[in-house]
Motif scaffolding. Structure first.
Motif, PDB file in Angstrom:
ATOM      1  N   ALA A  56     -26.703  44.309  17.141  1.00 16.68           N
ATOM      2  CA  ALA A  56     -27.481  43.067  17.146  1.00 16.68           C
ATOM      3  C   ALA A  56     -28.942  43.363  16.868  1.00 16.68           C
ATOM      4  O   ALA A  56     -29.431  44.468  17.110  1.00 16.68           O
ATOM      5  CB  ALA A  56     -27.329  42.356  18.488  1.00 16.68           C
ATOM      6  N   LYS A  57     -29.636  42.346  16.392  1.00 14.13           N
ATOM      7  CA  LYS A  57     -31.085  42.447  16.217  1.00 14.13           C
ATOM      8  C   LYS A  57     -31.769  42.133  17.544  1.00 14.13           C
ATOM      9  O   LYS A  57     -31.361  41.215  18.266  1.00 14.13           O
ATOM     10  CB  LYS A  57     -31.574  41.466  15.152  1.00 14.13           C
ATOM     11  N   THR A  58     -32.804  42.899  17.871  1.00 16.68           N
ATOM     12  CA  THR A  58     -33.587  42.600  19.064  1.00 16.68           C
ATOM     13  C   THR A  58     -34.361  41.298  18.845  1.00 16.68           C
ATOM     14  O   THR A  58     -34.513  40.822  17.716  1.00 16.68           O
ATOM     15  CB  THR A  58     -34.583  43.736  19.382  1.00 16.68           C
ATOM     16  N   LYS A  59     -34.842  40.724  19.937  1.00 13.05           N
ATOM     17  CA  LYS A  59     -35.634  39.499  19.857  1.00 13.05           C
ATOM     18  C   LYS A  59     -37.084  39.794  20.228  1.00 13.05           C
ATOM     19  O   LYS A  59     -37.373  40.753  20.950  1.00 13.05           O
ATOM     20  CB  LYS A  59     -35.083  38.449  20.821  1.00 13.05           C
ATOM     21  N   SER A  60     -37.968  38.926  19.774  1.00 11.78           N
ATOM     22  CA  SER A  60     -39.367  39.001  20.189  1.00 11.78           C
ATOM     23  C   SER A  60     -39.472  38.738  21.685  1.00 11.78           C
ATOM     24  O   SER A  60     -38.765  37.877  22.232  1.00 11.78           O
ATOM     25  CB  SER A  60     -40.196  37.968  19.430  1.00 11.78           C
ATOM     26  N   LEU A  61     -40.345  39.465  22.354  1.00  8.46           N
ATOM     27  CA  LEU A  61     -40.567  39.276  23.795  1.00  8.46           C
ATOM     28  C   LEU A  61     -42.000  38.829  24.058  1.00  8.46           C
ATOM     29  O   LEU A  61     -42.569  39.104  25.110  1.00  8.46           O
ATOM     30  CB  LEU A  61     -40.261  40.582  24.540  1.00  8.46           C
ATOM     31  N   GLN A  62     -42.578  38.104  23.103  1.00  4.04           N
ATOM     32  CA  GLN A  62     -43.956  37.644  23.230  1.00  4.04           C
ATOM     33  C   GLN A  62     -44.056  36.462  24.200  1.00  4.04           C
ATOM     34  O   GLN A  62     -43.213  35.563  24.202  1.00  4.04           O
ATOM     35  CB  GLN A  62     -44.497  37.211  21.860  1.00  4.04           C
ATOM     36  N   LEU A  63     -45.113  36.458  24.996  1.00  2.00           N
ATOM     37  CA  LEU A  63     -45.348  35.334  25.898  1.00  2.00           C
ATOM     38  C   LEU A  63     -45.434  34.022  25.125  1.00  2.00           C
ATOM     39  O   LEU A  63     -44.972  32.977  25.591  1.00  2.00           O
ATOM     40  CB  LEU A  63     -46.640  35.555  26.688  1.00  2.00           C
ATOM     41  N   SER A  64     -46.026  34.066  23.951  1.00  2.00           N
ATOM     42  CA  SER A  64     -46.238  32.854  23.159  1.00  2.00           C
ATOM     43  C   SER A  64     -44.928  32.232  22.677  1.00  2.00           C
ATOM     44  O   SER A  64     -44.905  31.066  22.271  1.00  2.00           O
ATOM     45  CB  SER A  64     -47.128  33.158  21.951  1.00  2.00           C
ATOM     46  N   ASP A  65     -43.836  32.997  22.727  1.00  3.47           N
ATOM     47  CA  ASP A  65     -42.549  32.477  22.276  1.00  3.47           C
ATOM     48  C   ASP A  65     -41.795  31.704  23.361  1.00  3.47           C
ATOM     49  O   ASP A  65     -40.780  31.060  23.075  1.00  3.47           O
ATOM     50  CB  ASP A  65     -41.658  33.619  21.776  1.00  3.47           C
ATOM     51  N   LEU A  66     -42.275  31.785  24.602  1.00  4.85           N
ATOM     52  CA  LEU A  66     -41.577  31.102  25.692  1.00  4.85           C
ATOM     53  C   LEU A  66     -41.672  29.589  25.536  1.00  4.85           C
ATOM     54  O   LEU A  66     -42.740  29.050  25.227  1.00  4.85           O
ATOM     55  CB  LEU A  66     -42.168  31.511  27.048  1.00  4.85           C
TER      56      LEU A  66
END
Length: 261
Positions: free
Chosen positions: A97-107
């Motif tokens: 699987a592809k990892t996901k972004s873990l940026q605060l701005s994506d919440l």
């Protein structure tokens, strides 16, 4: 359909590195998921599955396609599967699987969020347990401050029983997360021994983050100084701390009780 029967195959060697090395997961943006439930939860959670590998004697091609039919399928033999599988109890299926972004701005938070923040948790088992608790309470998000572990580590995938994929997760520095919470007018309550009041006396019905630290050192001074309120779980035994996932569960479900579950 492609078949691979040798552990010396370069592709299989690359997958072993994904299992073992955080550096490889970061460089490629890929990680391995093992097990039917975990793969299904990842798909439901919006993770992109590129390839699925199956051991036909345990999980047939048709069973594999039922789980997800839009990825490349590769049949592997027992030797290759045992080289890649992380668990003793096998289900005969793995996915890349592809990892996901873990940026605060994506919440994406609700109007009245309830968030768990964990500062610098190290043990994959504790992180997995925190994610399971967060899923059980259907929190808006889990935020890891100053992470010490790669969240796509197979130990975390395993110990979270797939809850890595059912929670919104972000990471950041303590300073970034405090700024994030304050900008969104989210009160945050820090579990600590110092200058604290009993956790059950506080109001968690407004936008709230519950912040926990490590069992060894607790929260850093920066969190304690910035907190809306420092809180403590009264303890009556001989020791002054408990497992971080247990402490988090107590706080989270008090907040859920106040909110009427």
């Amino acid at each position: 359909m492609k078949q691979i029967t040798s552990i010396q195959n370069p592709f299989i060697k690359s997958l072993v590195l994904l299992q073992e090395k955080a550096k490889n997961r970061k460089q490629t943006g890929r990680f391995l998921i093992e097990g039917k439930r975990e793969i299904s939860l990842a798909i439901k959670g919006g993770y992109e599955i590129e390839t699925m590998l199956f051991l036909a004697e345990i999980c047939s091609e048709s069973e594999t396609r039922k789980i997800y039919n839009d990825a490349e399928l590769i049949e592997i033999n027992k030797e290759v599967y045992q080289k890649l599988a992380y668990r003793d109890t096998t289900e005969g299926i793995l996915a890349i699987a592809k990892t996901k972004s873990l940026q605060l701005s994506d919440l994406k938070l609700s109007d009245n969020p309830l968030i768990l923040v964990a500062e610098a948790p190290e043990k994959p088992g504790n992180i997995g347990a925190l994610l399971r608790t967060a899923d059980a309470a259907k929190l808006d998000a889990v935020i890891i401050a100053n992470p010490k572990s790669d969240l796509f580590n197979p130990n975390i995938v395993r110990s979270s029983v797939g809850c890595l994929f059912t929670n919104q997760i972000a990471t950041g520095t303590t300073s970034e997360i405090i700024t994030f919470l304050k900008e969104r007018k989210i009160n945050f309550y820090c579990a600590t021994l110092q200058n604290s009041t009993s956790y059950h006396t506080q109001d968690y019905t407004t936008p709230t983050a519950l912040v926990v630290g490590t069992e060894a050192t607790g929260l850093t001074q920066q969190w304690r100084d910035a907190a809306t309120q420092n809180i403590i779980i009264p303890m009556q035994g001989e020791i002054d701390s408990m497992n971080v996932s247990v402490a988090a569960a107590i706080l989270i479900f008090e907040a859920k009780r106040q909110r009427g579950f």
